[in-house]
Design a protein around this motif. Structure first.
Motif, PDB file in Angstrom:
ATOM      1  N   ALA A 311       1.232  -0.948   0.106  1.00 21.56           N
ATOM      2  CA  ALA A 311      -0.116   0.025  -0.564  1.00 21.56           C
ATOM      3  C   ALA A 311       0.902   1.180   0.027  1.00 21.56           C
ATOM      4  O   ALA A 311       0.545   2.556  -0.694  1.00 21.56           O
ATOM      5  N   ALA A 312       1.912   1.234   0.700  1.00 20.04           N
ATOM      6  CA  ALA A 312       2.819   2.153   0.351  1.00 20.04           C
ATOM      7  C   ALA A 312       3.502   2.171  -0.770  1.00 20.04           C
ATOM      8  O   ALA A 312       3.647   4.031  -1.082  1.00 20.04           O
ATOM      9  N   PRO A 366      16.407  12.762  -3.130  1.00 18.41           N
ATOM     10  CA  PRO A 366      17.656  13.034  -1.572  1.00 18.41           C
ATOM     11  C   PRO A 366      16.747  11.807  -0.773  1.00 18.41           C
ATOM     12  O   PRO A 366      17.760  12.132   0.065  1.00 18.41           O
ATOM     13  N   LEU A 367      15.901  11.984  -0.970  1.00 15.89           N
ATOM     14  CA  LEU A 367      14.683  11.372   0.625  1.00 15.89           C
ATOM     15  C   LEU A 367      15.262  10.219   0.491  1.00 15.89           C
ATOM     16  O   LEU A 367      15.244   9.351   1.389  1.00 15.89           O
ATOM     17  N   ARG A 368      15.960   9.609  -0.488  1.00 10.26           N
ATOM     18  CA  ARG A 368      16.495   8.209  -1.240  1.00 10.26           C
ATOM     19  C   ARG A 368      17.684   7.738   0.457  1.00 10.26           C
ATOM     20  O   ARG A 368      17.824   6.633   0.927  1.00 10.26           O
ATOM     21  N   GLN A 426       5.847  12.573   3.559  1.00 12.50           N
ATOM     22  CA  GLN A 426       5.666  11.497   4.537  1.00 12.50           C
ATOM     23  C   GLN A 426       5.901  10.123   3.563  1.00 12.50           C
ATOM     24  O   GLN A 426       6.410   9.327   3.060  1.00 12.50           O
ATOM     25  N   VAL A 427       4.849  10.145   2.279  1.00 16.18           N
ATOM     26  CA  VAL A 427       4.862   9.349   1.159  1.00 16.18           C
ATOM     27  C   VAL A 427       6.228   8.875   0.386  1.00 16.18           C
ATOM     28  O   VAL A 427       6.484   7.682   0.313  1.00 16.18           O
ATOM     29  N   VAL A 428       6.747  10.096   0.310  1.00 20.44           N
ATOM     30  CA  VAL A 428       7.476   9.305  -0.743  1.00 20.44           C
ATOM     31  C   VAL A 428       9.131   9.110   0.209  1.00 20.44           C
ATOM     32  O   VAL A 428       9.524   7.937  -0.182  1.00 20.44           O
ATOM     33  N   LEU A 429       8.929   9.406   1.416  1.00 18.20           N
ATOM     34  CA  LEU A 429       9.933   9.000   2.132  1.00 18.20           C
ATOM     35  C   LEU A 429       9.836   7.305   3.233  1.00 18.20           C
ATOM     36  O   LEU A 429      10.476   6.564   3.616  1.00 18.20           O
ATOM     37  N   GLU A 433      11.411   3.663   2.434  1.00 10.71           N
ATOM     38  CA  GLU A 433      12.345   3.732   3.650  1.00 10.71           C
ATOM     39  C   GLU A 433      11.942   2.008   4.123  1.00 10.71           C
ATOM     40  O   GLU A 433      12.730   1.224   4.036  1.00 10.71           O
ATOM     41  N   TYR A 434      10.370   1.536   3.418  1.00 11.89           N
ATOM     42  CA  TYR A 434      10.163   0.592   3.657  1.00 11.89           C
ATOM     43  C   TYR A 434      10.688  -0.301   2.086  1.00 11.89           C
ATOM     44  O   TYR A 434      10.796  -1.235   2.928  1.00 11.89           O
ATOM     45  N   ASP A 435      11.100   0.352   1.583  1.00 13.13           N
ATOM     46  CA  ASP A 435      12.040  -0.540   0.454  1.00 13.13           C
ATOM     47  C   ASP A 435      13.122  -0.659   0.780  1.00 13.13           C
ATOM     48  O   ASP A 435      13.420  -1.901   0.952  1.00 13.13           O
ATOM     49  N   LYS A 436      14.045  -0.306   1.909  1.00 13.68           N
ATOM     50  CA  LYS A 436      15.077  -0.407   2.329  1.00 13.68           C
ATOM     51  C   LYS A 436      15.280  -1.307   3.309  1.00 13.68           C
ATOM     52  O   LYS A 436      16.170  -2.676   2.990  1.00 13.68           O
ATOM     53  N   ALA A 437      14.291  -1.735   3.888  1.00 13.19           N
ATOM     54  CA  ALA A 437      13.691  -2.394   4.581  1.00 13.19           C
ATOM     55  C   ALA A 437      13.328  -3.873   4.446  1.00 13.19           C
ATOM     56  O   ALA A 437      13.880  -5.011   4.685  1.00 13.19           O
ATOM     57  N   VAL A 438      12.686  -3.859   3.408  1.00 12.49           N
ATOM     58  CA  VAL A 438      12.644  -4.905   2.331  1.00 12.49           C
ATOM     59  C   VAL A 438      14.242  -5.677   1.893  1.00 12.49           C
ATOM     60  O   VAL A 438      14.012  -6.563   2.087  1.00 12.49           O
ATOM     61  N   TYR A 439      14.708  -4.848   1.191  1.00  9.51           N
ATOM     62  CA  TYR A 439      15.938  -5.278   1.035  1.00  9.51           C
ATOM     63  C   TYR A 439      17.512  -5.902   2.246  1.00  9.51           C
ATOM     64  O   TYR A 439      17.821  -7.121   1.995  1.00  9.51           O
TER      65      TYR A 439
END
Length: 471
Positions: A311-312, A366-368, A426-429, A433-439
């Protein structure tokens, strides 16, 4: 296969920087071999191609050669083996001991000399930065602990980062550090070594970075070490709030956020920028969803959070506004920053070494980088609990409070330093962050199973769900 290639086939899997550990080597060949010092001792630059499971990776080896029996005890740990007879053109009359020459100060002094002189228009070229005067005659020492590269320290003046895994093209670390040459938030570059590699696509020869010379920061303290010390102080009195603990890190986190914003501004001024259109953002979100599916299939413990994570990513794809993109650090965490007497300095702009250079050169938000640092705060807060026996509930709650305080401080510093306000995006961040956590879940499962609870617990907290707390 030559005797040298046979020796390298046995030696490569033992090296920390070899990315193919645990996978059989199907074939290994010396693709190019360039003599830097002929005779005794000798020095060569090898580009070695390694085939594993249908893919080919290239690595750099600085090869030292000395007559058999002439290698001192101080270089015994660097030995690769004995070639009989000596490799062609070595200038030796008998068998040669071949070894990893980064550990030989007599040979590595030549690299500094050549960079200082800006020598060479041949296959291996040494370059100094305009206006930089490189001091020579300094003895080198190999730093320990690096995973993907090898770094030499020359006296207390310079570091030379030797890139082990090679991708055709200029290394992003050299590109970005050169763009930040006048920034107080980056270590000054002094020169580099390059050669030509052929691309796999059409065989075009492109200039490729072999090594980069930078200023050595004498007073620097690793950001991960500083954060870990702060967490350790809090663990000693878990009933104390992070703000009242003796080693409160929030002030440093805020200053680090401001430094990060300044670096992003400088990169945006010096290098190309663009905007991510809704279409390209949707394609990026599709990649995030694909990684999630792969991770869930590999790590079933991630499945309860898949709906919230997806969903994010879909919310990120659905945004109407164009998203500014630019060159970013790409692998940003507390281990990539140091605190000096004058403030924070960002290091290692190489990006993820396992990703091809052309991918690391792509523009991103940059939020990445902000998301990467937020994940690092969670790791700093929790990693000391791994293997902890007994009830860790109080310590876990203290760790989460520490991470939250420093996450907020970093974002405040980033916004006040002129960066995109994370609170307003917040939607972008959240998607980054979720993508990084999945990795991280996949990485820890494959390489450090005992650590997988850190990203899983973070995902549970970020998505507002609960799982049994892991130590």
């Amino acid at each position: 296969m030559t005797r040298l290639e046979e020796l390298l086939t046995d030696w490569f899997p033992l090296q920390r920087w070899f990315a193919g550990k645990g996978v059989p080597i199907d074939a290994l060949r010396v693709e190019t071999e360039h003599v830097l010092i002929a005779g005794e001792p000798g020095l060569r630059v090898l580009v070695v191609a390694v085939d594993q499971r249908g893919t080919t990776d290239r690595y750099q080896v600085l090869l030292g050669l000395r007559p058999e029996g002439s290698l001192g005890d101080e270089l015994a740990h660097a030995v690769i083996g004995v070639c009989e007879p000596a490799p062609d053109g070595a200038g030796l009359t008998s068998a040669a001991v071949v070894y990893d020459a980064v550990h030989d100060p007599e040979l590595t002094a030549h690299l500094l000399d050549q960079i200082s002189a800006g020598a060479g228009d041949g296959p291996v070229r040494f370059r100094s930065m305009p206006g930089s005067r490189v001091r020579t005659g300094l003895r080198s020492l190999v730093l320990t602990g690096e995973q993907s590269n090898t770094t030499l320290v020359y006296g207390e003046e310079y570091i030379l980062k030797v890139f082990r895994r090679l991708w055709p093209g200029p290394n992003p670390d050299l590109e970005l550090t050169s763009a930040l040459a006048d920034s107080v938030y980056a270590a000054r570059p002094h020169g580099w070594i390059e050669t030509d590699l052929r691309t796999s696509a059409d065989g075009t020869a492109v200039s490729t970075t072999l090594a980069m010379l930078q200023e050595y920061l004498r007073s620097a303290t690793d950001g991960w070490v500083l954060a870990a010390t702060s967490v350790r102080d809090l663990y000693a009195s878990p009933e104390t709030t992070p703000s009242d603990a003796g080693g409160d890190f929030a002030g440093e986190a805020q200053r680090l956020g401001a430094a990060t914003a300044a670096v992003h501004r400088d990169l945006a001024r010096a290098l190309p920028t663009d905007v991510l259109t809704p279409r390209t953002r949707a394609e990026m979100a599709d990649g995030m969803v694909a990684r999630l599916h792969t991770a869930v299939a590999e790590v079933p413990d991630l499945a309860p959070y898949a709906v919230a994570l997806r969903a994010a990513f879909e919310a990120f794809a659905a945004l109407d506004a164009e998203l500014p993109v630019q060159r970013v650090h790409g692998d940003f965490h507390l281990g990539q920053v140091v605190r000096t007497d004058t403030g924070w300095v960002l290091l290692d702009f190489e990006g993820e070494p396992a990703v091809p250079v052309h991918e690391r050169q792509k523009l991103s938000s940059p939020l990445r980088d902000v998301a990467g640092m937020l994940r690092s705060f969670d790791y700093a807060a929790r990693h000391q609990l791994i293997g902890h026996t007994g009830d860790t509930t109080d310590l876990t709650e203290a760790a989460r409070a520490w991470a939250q305080r420093n996450r907020e401080a970093f974002c405040e510093g980033y916004a006040s330093g002129g960066g995109t306000d994370p609170e307003k995006h917040q939607v972008v961040l959240r998607a980054f962050e979720y993508d990084k956590a999945v990795y991280e879940v996949m990485y820890e499962t494959r390489h450090r199973p005992g650590w997988v609870g850190i990203p899983l617990d973070s995902i549970a907290a970020l998505t507002g769900q609960t799982i049994p707390l892991s130590g």
